[in-house]
Scaffold this motif. Structure first.
Motif, PDB file in Angstrom:
ATOM      1  N   LYS A  54      17.033  22.999   4.529  1.00 14.88           N
ATOM      2  CA  LYS A  54      18.192  23.134   5.514  1.00 14.88           C
ATOM      3  C   LYS A  54      17.313  22.770   6.822  1.00 14.88           C
TER       4      LYS A  54
ATOM      5  N   MET B   9      17.085  19.090   6.976  1.00 16.04           N
ATOM      6  CA  MET B   9      18.260  18.440   7.425  1.00 16.04           C
ATOM      7  C   MET B   9      18.859  18.335   8.743  1.00 16.04           C
ATOM      8  N   LYS B  10      18.509  19.709   9.376  1.00 16.99           N
ATOM      9  CA  LYS B  10      18.387  19.917  10.674  1.00 16.99           C
ATOM     10  C   LYS B  10      17.689  18.823  11.642  1.00 16.99           C
TER      11      LYS B  10
ATOM     12  N   ASN C 148      25.125  13.916   4.479  1.00 16.81           N
ATOM     13  CA  ASN C 148      24.160  14.663   4.600  1.00 16.81           C
ATOM     14  C   ASN C 148      24.733  15.991   3.402  1.00 16.81           C
ATOM     15  N   LEU C 149      25.615  16.534   3.425  1.00 10.79           N
ATOM     16  CA  LEU C 149      26.119  17.531   2.650  1.00 10.79           C
ATOM     17  C   LEU C 149      26.062  17.204   1.407  1.00 10.79           C
TER      18      LEU C 149
ATOM     19  N   GLN D 160      19.242  15.622  11.503  1.00 10.30           N
ATOM     20  CA  GLN D 160      20.613  15.209  12.298  1.00 10.30           C
ATOM     21  C   GLN D 160      20.224  15.381  13.466  1.00 10.30           C
TER      22      GLN D 160
ATOM     23  N   LEU E 114      27.516  13.760   8.507  1.00 13.24           N
ATOM     24  CA  LEU E 114      27.708  15.083   8.026  1.00 13.24           C
ATOM     25  C   LEU E 114      28.221  15.238   6.561  1.00 13.24           C
ATOM     26  N   ILE E 115      29.075  14.264   6.223  1.00 10.22           N
ATOM     27  CA  ILE E 115      29.496  14.297   4.966  1.00 10.22           C
ATOM     28  C   ILE E 115      28.494  13.852   3.892  1.00 10.22           C
TER      29      ILE E 115
END
Length: 149
Positions: free
Chosen positions: A91, A94-95, A146-147, A98, A143-144
């Motif tokens: 997490k 990923m942050k 990365n999810l 982003q 976002l999609i």
């Protein structure tokens, strides 16, 4: 000087070898003790009646399975703890990705080329978010992606 260095390395290797030999000796001793216990248990079961032998065998198997189950539970707890730690790290990374990608999309293309040698410092306030995720519409594909990953 070289001779002293070689002597020191030889002594280190000798000490390491002695430690390994001691550990192996202890392991052999422990295995011999276990073997003796198993031999005694086997001799005792031979003296029992057939029904008692079956009951003793079942008790031994139950004990073995219980110990194995406890070991597996302990391993599972360790793996779950490690999984939580890795998810937390994921997490965070990923942050960071982003934030970095968002900072790259903010810069115009020509400025990005001009400032390619300069590092972009992004200051952000730490916020405690709960509930829905807020994002810009143009960041939705990112976002999609990365999810999913």
């Amino acid at each position: 000087p070289v001779l002293r260095l070689l002597e020191a390395q030889l002594q280190d290797q000798r000490r390491e070898h002695e430690k390994e030999m001691e550990a192996l000796k202890n392991l052999v001793d422990a295995m011999q003790e276990e073997l003796e216990k198993q031999q005694q248990a086997f001799l005792q079961t031979l003296q029992l009646s057939p029904e008692a032998q079956v009951e003793f065998g079942l008790q031994q198997e139950i004990t073995r399975l219980t110990n194995e189950n406890l070991d597996l539970k302990e391993m599972l707890e360790k793996l779950e703890k490690n999984e939580k730690k890795l998810k937390k790290q994921l997490k965070i990374y990923m942050k960071k990705v982003q934030d970095f990608e968002a900072s790259q999309t903010v810069l115009p293309a020509e400025r990005r080329q001009h400032d390619s040698n300069m590092q972009v410092a992004v200051q952000r306030k730490e916020k405690d978010f709960q509930g829905m995720l807020e994002y810009y519409k143009e960041d939705e594909p990112l976002l999609i992606r990365n999810l999913i990953t």
